[in-house]
Scaffold this motif. Structure first.
Motif, PDB file in Angstrom:
ATOM      1  N   ILE A   1      58.886 -18.614 121.562  1.00 29.35           N
ATOM      2  CA  ILE A   1      60.300 -18.961 121.701  1.00 29.35           C
ATOM      3  C   ILE A   1      61.009 -17.981 122.635  1.00 29.35           C
ATOM      4  CG2 ILE A   1      62.503 -19.067 120.449  1.00 29.35           C
ATOM      5  CD1 ILE A   1      60.849 -20.136 118.041  1.00 29.35           C
ATOM      6  N   LEU A   2      60.572 -16.731 122.638  1.00 30.78           N
ATOM      7  CA  LEU A   2      61.222 -15.689 123.426  1.00 30.78           C
ATOM      8  C   LEU A   2      60.566 -15.449 124.786  1.00 30.78           C
ATOM      9  CD1 LEU A   2      61.699 -13.098 120.550  1.00 30.78           C
ATOM     10  CD2 LEU A   2      63.423 -14.644 121.511  1.00 30.78           C
ATOM     11  N   LYS A   3      59.588 -16.260 125.154  1.00 27.12           N
ATOM     12  CA  LYS A   3      58.772 -15.974 126.335  1.00 27.12           C
ATOM     13  C   LYS A   3      59.554 -15.870 127.637  1.00 27.12           C
ATOM     14  CE  LYS A   3      57.408 -20.762 127.025  1.00 27.12           C
ATOM     15  NZ  LYS A   3      56.303 -21.689 126.918  1.00 27.12           N
ATOM     16  N   ASP A   4      60.739 -16.448 127.713  1.00 23.66           N
ATOM     17  CA  ASP A   4      61.531 -16.342 128.938  1.00 23.66           C
ATOM     18  C   ASP A   4      62.571 -15.220 128.882  1.00 23.66           C
ATOM     19  OD1 ASP A   4      62.995 -17.722 126.993  1.00 23.66           O
ATOM     20  OD2 ASP A   4      64.187 -18.760 128.494  1.00 23.66           O
ATOM     21  N   CYS A   5      62.513 -14.397 127.846  1.00 19.95           N
ATOM     22  CA  CYS A   5      63.448 -13.282 127.700  1.00 19.95           C
ATOM     23  C   CYS A   5      62.871 -12.007 128.315  1.00 19.95           C
ATOM     24  CB  CYS A   5      63.741 -13.022 126.221  1.00 19.95           C
ATOM     25  SG  CYS A   5      64.573 -14.389 125.404  1.00 19.95           S
ATOM     26  N   LYS A   6      63.753 -11.164 128.805  1.00 15.74           N
ATOM     27  CA  LYS A   6      63.339  -9.860 129.312  1.00 15.74           C
ATOM     28  C   LYS A   6      63.457  -8.799 128.226  1.00 15.74           C
ATOM     29  CE  LYS A   6      64.728  -8.673 133.419  1.00 15.74           C
ATOM     30  NZ  LYS A   6      65.613  -8.412 134.583  1.00 15.74           N
TER      31      LYS A   6
ATOM     32  N   SER B   1      54.099  -5.493 116.623  1.00 19.81           N
ATOM     33  CA  SER B   1      55.017  -6.516 117.130  1.00 19.81           C
ATOM     34  C   SER B   1      55.580  -6.107 118.485  1.00 19.81           C
ATOM     35  CB  SER B   1      56.165  -6.741 116.146  1.00 19.81           C
ATOM     36  OG  SER B   1      55.672  -7.244 114.930  1.00 19.81           O
ATOM     37  N   ARG B   2      55.921  -4.841 118.631  1.00 21.00           N
ATOM     38  CA  ARG B   2      56.432  -4.340 119.902  1.00 21.00           C
ATOM     39  C   ARG B   2      55.383  -4.518 121.002  1.00 21.00           C
ATOM     40  NH1 ARG B   2      60.528  -0.923 121.096  1.00 21.00           N
ATOM     41  NH2 ARG B   2      60.700  -0.232 118.938  1.00 21.00           N
ATOM     42  N   ILE B   3      54.149  -4.190 120.701  1.00 18.47           N
ATOM     43  CA  ILE B   3      53.061  -4.312 121.679  1.00 18.47           C
ATOM     44  C   ILE B   3      52.860  -5.772 122.080  1.00 18.47           C
ATOM     45  CG2 ILE B   3      50.555  -4.101 121.961  1.00 18.47           C
ATOM     46  CD1 ILE B   3      50.827  -1.477 120.273  1.00 18.47           C
ATOM     47  N   LYS B   4      52.898  -6.678 121.108  1.00 21.92           N
ATOM     48  CA  LYS B   4      52.724  -8.100 121.413  1.00 21.92           C
ATOM     49  C   LYS B   4      53.836  -8.598 122.334  1.00 21.92           C
ATOM     50  CE  LYS B   4      50.139  -9.103 117.284  1.00 21.92           C
ATOM     51  NZ  LYS B   4      50.124  -9.662 115.950  1.00 21.92           N
ATOM     52  N   LEU B   5      55.046  -8.149 122.106  1.00 16.69           N
ATOM     53  CA  LEU B   5      56.147  -8.532 122.984  1.00 16.69           C
ATOM     54  C   LEU B   5      55.962  -7.924 124.370  1.00 16.69           C
ATOM     55  CD1 LEU B   5      59.149  -8.213 120.516  1.00 16.69           C
ATOM     56  CD2 LEU B   5      58.304 -10.321 121.554  1.00 16.69           C
ATOM     57  N   GLU B   6      55.615  -6.649 124.416  1.00 19.63           N
ATOM     58  CA  GLU B   6      55.422  -5.969 125.700  1.00 19.63           C
ATOM     59  C   GLU B   6      54.304  -6.618 126.509  1.00 19.63           C
ATOM     60  OE1 GLU B   6      54.913  -1.846 124.701  1.00 19.63           O
ATOM     61  OE2 GLU B   6      57.071  -1.551 124.421  1.00 19.63           O
ATOM     62  N   ASN B   7      53.273  -7.091 125.832  1.00 17.20           N
ATOM     63  CA  ASN B   7      52.186  -7.770 126.532  1.00 17.20           C
ATOM     64  C   ASN B   7      52.655  -9.058 127.204  1.00 17.20           C
ATOM     65  OD1 ASN B   7      50.310  -5.818 125.894  1.00 17.20           O
ATOM     66  ND2 ASN B   7      49.534  -6.897 124.102  1.00 17.20           N
ATOM     67  N   ARG B   8      53.765  -9.596 126.747  1.00 21.92           N
ATOM     68  CA  ARG B   8      54.357 -10.796 127.355  1.00 21.92           C
ATOM     69  C   ARG B   8      55.493 -10.439 128.312  1.00 21.92           C
ATOM     70  NH1 ARG B   8      53.061 -15.818 124.813  1.00 21.92           N
ATOM     71  NH2 ARG B   8      54.276 -16.663 126.533  1.00 21.92           N
ATOM     72  N   GLY B   9      55.691  -9.134 128.554  1.00 18.00           N
ATOM     73  CA  GLY B   9      56.739  -8.701 129.477  1.00 18.00           C
ATOM     74  C   GLY B   9      58.122  -8.628 128.860  1.00 18.00           C
ATOM     75  N   ILE B  10      58.188  -8.542 127.536  1.00 18.74           N
ATOM     76  CA  ILE B  10      59.461  -8.490 126.818  1.00 18.74           C
ATOM     77  C   ILE B  10      59.645  -7.092 126.243  1.00 18.74           C
ATOM     78  CG2 ILE B  10      60.819  -9.450 124.921  1.00 18.74           C
ATOM     79  CD1 ILE B  10      58.997 -11.976 125.138  1.00 18.74           C
ATOM     80  N   GLU B  11      60.752  -6.447 126.595  1.00 17.34           N
ATOM     81  CA  GLU B  11      61.062  -5.124 126.053  1.00 17.34           C
ATOM     82  C   GLU B  11      61.839  -5.282 124.752  1.00 17.34           C
ATOM     83  OE1 GLU B  11      62.767  -2.262 128.804  1.00 17.34           O
ATOM     84  OE2 GLU B  11      62.039  -3.508 130.460  1.00 17.34           O
ATOM     85  N   ALA B  12      61.403  -4.603 123.714  1.00 20.77           N
ATOM     86  CA  ALA B  12      62.083  -4.657 122.418  1.00 20.77           C
ATOM     87  C   ALA B  12      62.856  -3.369 122.199  1.00 20.77           C
ATOM     88  CB  ALA B  12      61.075  -4.855 121.298  1.00 20.77           C
ATOM     89  N   TYR B  13      64.098  -3.494 121.795  1.00 25.24           N
ATOM     90  CA  TYR B  13      64.949  -2.351 121.506  1.00 25.24           C
ATOM     91  C   TYR B  13      65.391  -2.428 120.063  1.00 25.24           C
ATOM     92  CZ  TYR B  13      64.967  -1.478 126.449  1.00 25.24           C
ATOM     93  OH  TYR B  13      64.574  -1.197 127.723  1.00 25.24           O
ATOM     94  N   GLU B  14      65.144  -1.354 119.344  1.00 23.08           N
ATOM     95  CA  GLU B  14      65.487  -1.268 117.926  1.00 23.08           C
ATOM     96  C   GLU B  14      66.817  -0.553 117.790  1.00 23.08           C
ATOM     97  OE1 GLU B  14      63.627   0.949 114.093  1.00 23.08           O
ATOM     98  OE2 GLU B  14      62.216  -0.190 115.319  1.00 23.08           O
TER      99      GLU B  14
ATOM    100  N   GLU C   1      53.296 -16.801 112.411  1.00 30.99           N
ATOM    101  CA  GLU C   1      54.706 -17.077 112.661  1.00 30.99           C
ATOM    102  C   GLU C   1      55.248 -16.186 113.776  1.00 30.99           C
ATOM    103  OE1 GLU C   1      56.689 -16.821 108.893  1.00 30.99           O
ATOM    104  OE2 GLU C   1      55.749 -18.651 108.167  1.00 30.99           O
ATOM    105  N   PHE C   2      54.739 -14.950 113.871  1.00 34.15           N
ATOM    106  CA  PHE C   2      55.184 -14.081 114.960  1.00 34.15           C
ATOM    107  C   PHE C   2      54.753 -14.647 116.308  1.00 34.15           C
ATOM    108  CE2 PHE C   2      55.090 -10.466 117.849  1.00 34.15           C
ATOM    109  CZ  PHE C   2      56.398 -10.046 117.709  1.00 34.15           C
ATOM    110  N   HIS C   3      53.574 -15.241 116.374  1.00 35.17           N
ATOM    111  CA  HIS C   3      53.126 -15.873 117.610  1.00 35.17           C
ATOM    112  C   HIS C   3      54.127 -16.955 118.035  1.00 35.17           C
ATOM    113  CE1 HIS C   3      50.488 -17.383 120.713  1.00 35.17           C
ATOM    114  NE2 HIS C   3      50.622 -18.589 120.209  1.00 35.17           N
ATOM    115  N   SER C   4      54.636 -17.720 117.089  1.00 36.97           N
ATOM    116  CA  SER C   4      55.652 -18.737 117.387  1.00 36.97           C
ATOM    117  C   SER C   4      56.932 -18.093 117.904  1.00 36.97           C
ATOM    118  CB  SER C   4      55.971 -19.563 116.140  1.00 36.97           C
ATOM    119  OG  SER C   4      54.847 -20.272 115.708  1.00 36.97           O
ATOM    120  N   THR C   5      57.313 -16.969 117.325  1.00 38.34           N
ATOM    121  CA  THR C   5      58.499 -16.244 117.769  1.00 38.34           C
ATOM    122  C   THR C   5      58.342 -15.784 119.216  1.00 38.34           C
ATOM    123  OG1 THR C   5      59.076 -15.509 115.540  1.00 38.34           O
ATOM    124  CG2 THR C   5      59.899 -14.171 117.367  1.00 38.34           C
ATOM    125  N   VAL C   6      57.181 -15.238 119.545  1.00 34.74           N
ATOM    126  CA  VAL C   6      56.932 -14.782 120.914  1.00 34.74           C
ATOM    127  C   VAL C   6      57.024 -15.955 121.885  1.00 34.74           C
ATOM    128  CG1 VAL C   6      55.235 -13.735 122.459  1.00 34.74           C
ATOM    129  CG2 VAL C   6      55.580 -12.785 120.177  1.00 34.74           C
TER     130      VAL C   6
END
Length: 80
Positions: free
Chosen positions: A28-33, A44-57, A21-26
């Protein structure tokens, strides 16, 4: 500037993490910075970063968290 809301399927349920399900989330967010979350794990943070998405908690009231994030990004961009 607010553009849109995206409804996502939760991928973490207590001790149970739903990697598929997280893969599906990524996707959906693939065009986000950036993403703003109340909590995120390291993998999860690493998976997002690998797609060029910065996660802020930033837990708390979402409107205040958005302002905090935008202020941080503004200061960061000024120093680059």
């Amino acid at each position: 500037q607010y553009i849109e809301t995206r409804n996502l399927i939760p991928t973490y349920y207590g001790e149970n993490y739903k990697d598929e399900e997280f893969h599906s989330t990524v996707e959906i967010l693939k065009d986000c910075k950036y993403v703003l979350v109340s909590k995120i794990g390291a993998s999860s943070r690493i998976k997002l970063e690998n797609r060029g998405i910065e996660a802020y908690e930033l837990p708390g009231v979402i409107t205040k968290s958005i302002v905090t994030l935008l202020n941080y990004l503004d200061v960061r961009n000024q120093t680059l």
